[in-house]
Write an enzyme that holds these catalytic residues in place. Structure first.
Site, PDB file in Angstrom:
ATOM      1  N   CYS A   2      66.599  -2.737  54.175  1.00  0.00           N
ATOM      2  CA  CYS A   2      67.046  -4.263  53.749  1.00  0.00           C
ATOM      3  C   CYS A   2      66.601  -5.113  54.893  1.00  0.00           C
ATOM      4  CB  CYS A   2      68.556  -4.288  53.332  1.00  0.00           C
ATOM      5  SG  CYS A   2      68.997  -2.947  52.402  1.00  0.00           S
ATOM      6  N   ALA A  52      67.001  -2.070  47.103  1.00  0.00           N
ATOM      7  CA  ALA A  52      67.700  -0.898  46.429  1.00  0.00           C
ATOM      8  C   ALA A  52      67.123   0.322  46.473  1.00  0.00           C
ATOM      9  CB  ALA A  52      68.473  -1.410  45.073  1.00  0.00           C
ATOM     10  N   VAL A  53      67.550   1.261  47.034  1.00  0.00           N
ATOM     11  CA  VAL A  53      67.137   2.679  47.213  1.00  0.00           C
ATOM     12  C   VAL A  53      68.145   3.845  46.874  1.00  0.00           C
ATOM     13  CG1 VAL A  53      66.101   4.413  48.745  1.00  0.00           C
ATOM     14  CG2 VAL A  53      65.390   1.921  48.753  1.00  0.00           C
ATOM     15  N   SER A 369      55.797   8.996  56.459  1.00  0.00           N
ATOM     16  CA  SER A 369      54.684   8.839  56.946  1.00  0.00           C
ATOM     17  C   SER A 369      54.911   9.839  58.394  1.00  0.00           C
ATOM     18  CB  SER A 369      54.644   7.272  57.667  1.00  0.00           C
ATOM     19  OG  SER A 369      53.644   7.095  58.467  1.00  0.00           O
TER      20      SER A 369
END
EC number: 6.3.5.4
Length: 604
Positions: A2, A52-53, A369
């Site tokens: 966010c 939103a995750v 990553s």
């Protein structure tokens, strides 16, 4: 993931400043395209933009609890399940499944000591309603950014400078030290470039009370004696990696990995694939493999190694092919500069990363990553070159900046006034004074501990900033398992002789993942993130600079050495043999875009 923004002022009533607070938060819209919120009381305004995750419906922010505290939070707490169980056992009751509420109720239970229990990447602002004070916190490695701007009665804060600059109380000025920071290729802790603005240091918290600001480091790289033998060390690293990757696969939205064909990203992708199907994405340039030319940093193209990993681990893979024309597009350059709020001198490596993330975001919201593996395990060439290690400065500068610097096209008098060598030397002395040493180390171990510390605190933060800005510009959350503080603490304190036990770079990492990564990648020499080698790209830079030189109204005009800039603009592409020579071209163009688009004033 966010974006957060806010304002604290104990000398005024902020309930009448909703429009300004809203404008600050809305600058973070790219970081949080799914939702937004604003919470105001007389002396505080908290703004939030949400990607939103986790707990898509329940995780709305700013989030309040029990009329005691309210939080605006960016990031992911990977151990939120364990923390939630511990809090429930103490009587805390939850309304959502979100890690945000775990963090909020953790504060209610443990106060600011909650930070010692967190595993994750985070930056948050928490207003204690009962005490009428603000707490700002940043994660241990600085994965998530957090800036602040002190005011006589409080401060402004935000995930990015643009949130602060949206408030009319903030000055869009950059002084000589700010310009030095832009050109030095060394990340100075707390330096935010803009005059009067600061960046909260990794592992730092800041309390804002009516009587003023107080800062505290709750984490720094520790010095611990390493007593494990080689086999135990390799085994421990593998266990930590398995746990780090497993924790960071938790998501309620599509997740993928970023794959380069190097050891770091291949290890992350392969370990993730052990948990189930995963997508992967790699960047490539049109014609790159067919026309590849080895240089001092890269000996081979990524493509064949990417395919080796795809055949081995079988992710659902896609190559993102980039064209030179868009890489060189001034409008794309301006987009990247605005996303970072700062000019850079690795132009196409920023632009291509932005374009890669933009394509990835079409199919995934979260990506894994491999950042920090090189800094942690000793992957860069200059870790292994005695001339760089013992150069008496930051080792990467001894190699990367030995012929060219980003300041090469600036006016000679300006360069003399800036005196970048003195600025860098001062930064180097300050960094060395921080290094936590162990007694009884020989000279080599002592020096390599210093080199590791310099990379983790002065080099890695710039790469994490780059990853954050380019990903968040398109609303993509990027997670970095190698930045787990448990792994960082363990490997940082592992002796250099063990880190290079087989005479190679990243010996420990290769040994730890040898069962999941193909032999070709295990034996591959370190190759950095790719840069285009198309002469047309460099020619486009020179053409753009030539056009700027013909317009005396451009902001960069008075800052340039006209003779040097004209020579650079008219030299045919390809006459220089090192990509490092592009640094000055990229910086000049980025500086102009920055001054033009952000309305920055230079106070030199």
């Amino acid at each position: 993931m966010c974006g957060i923004a806010g304002w604290v002022d104990f000398d005024r009533d902020l309930t009448g400043e909703r429009a300004v607070a809203h404008a600050m938060a809305e600058t973070m819209g790219c970081r949080g395209p799914d939702d937004g919120g604003l919470w105001l009381q007389p002396h505080v305004a908290l703004g939030h933009r949400r990607l939103a995750v986790i707990d898509l419906e329940g995780g709305k922010q700013p989030m309040a609890a029990d009329d005691a505290a309210v939080i605006s939070y960016s990031g992911e707490i990977y151990n939120f399940g364990e923390l939630r169980a511990a809090l429930e056992s103490k009587g805390q009751r939850f309304r959502t499944r979100s890690d945000t509420e775990v963090l909020l109720r953790g504060y209610l239970e443990w106060g600011e000591d909650v930070v010692d229990r967190l595993n994750g990447m985070y930056a948050f602002a928490l207003w204690d309603i009962r005490r009428q004070e603000l707490l700002l916190v940043r994660d241990r490695l600085g994965i998530k950014p957090l800036y602040y701007y002190p005011l006589p009665g409080g401060l402004l804060f935000g995930s990015e400078p643009k949130a602060i600059l949206a408030n009319p109380l903030a000055d869009r000025a950059v002084d000589a030290d700010g310009l030095r920071e832009l050109l030095a290729m060394v990340k100075t802790p707390e330096q935010a470039v803009f005059k009067g603005m600061y960046e909260l240091r990794p592992g730092q918290l800041l309390r804002v009370r009516p009587e003023g600001l107080t800062k505290r480091r709750y984490w720094a790289l520790p010095a611990r004696e390493h007593t494990d033998d080689l086999d135990t060390t390799v085994h421990t690293i593998r266990e930590l990696l398995d746990d780090c990757v497993g924790r960071q696969l938790v998501s309620d939205v599509p997740l993928c990995s970023l794959l380069s064909g190097g050891l770091d990203s291949s290890a992350i992708t392969a370990l993730a694939a052990k948990h189930g199907p995963i997508r992967s994405f790699a960047v490539d340039f049109a014609g790159y493999a067919d026309n590849f030319r080895p240089d001092e940093l890269r000996v081979d193209p990524d493509g064949p190694f990417v395919q080796d990993l795809v055949r081995h681990a079988r992710p659902d893979h896609r190559d993102i092919l980039l064209e030179t024309g868009e890489l060189a597009d001034p409008q794309v350059r301006s987009t990247v500069v605005r996303a970072w709020d700062l000019p850079q001198f690795i132009g196409d490596m920023n632009t291509s990363l932005y374009m890669l993330f933009r394509a990835v975001r079409e199919q995934s919201t979260v990506a894994l990553s491999g950042e920090s593996a090189d800094e942690l395990f000793g992957g860069y060439a200059w870790f292994h070159l005695p001339a760089a290690v013992h150069a008496g400065t930051f080792p990467w500068l001894a190699l990367l900046m030995r012929e060219h610097t980003p300041a090469d096209l600036l006016d000679r008098d300006l360069r003399e006034r800036l005196d970048l060598p003195a600025y860098t030397a001062d930064s180097y002395r300050t960094a060395l004074a921080e290094v936590p040493h162990l007694s009884g180390q020989d000279d080599l171990e002592r020096r390599m501990r210093e080199v590791s510390y310099l990379h983790l605190t002065r080099f890695l933060p710039a790469l994490l900033d780059r990853k954050d800005r380019m990903s968040m510009a398109v609303g993509l959350e990027v997670r970095v398992p190698f930045c787990d503080h448990r792994l960082v603490e363990y490997v940082f304190n592992t002796p250099w002789v063990m880190k290079t036990f087989d005479g190679r770079e990243k010996s420990l990492l290769r040994a730890a993942v040898k069962d999941v990564v193909p032999e070709s990648i295990l034996e591959r020499v370190k190759s950095p993130y790719p840069a285009t080698q198309d002469p047309a790209y460099e020619q486009a830079l020179r053409d753009e600079l030539r056009a700027l030189l013909s317009d005396r109204d451009t902001p960069i005009h008075s800052l340039l050495d006209r003779t040097a800039a004209k020579h650079a603009a008219t030299t045919p592409a390809g006459e220089t043999t090192s990509t490092v020579s592009r640094y000055a071209l990229e910086m000049a163009l980025d500086l102009n875009a920055w001054l033009q688009s952000l309305g920055v004033r230079l106070d030199l």
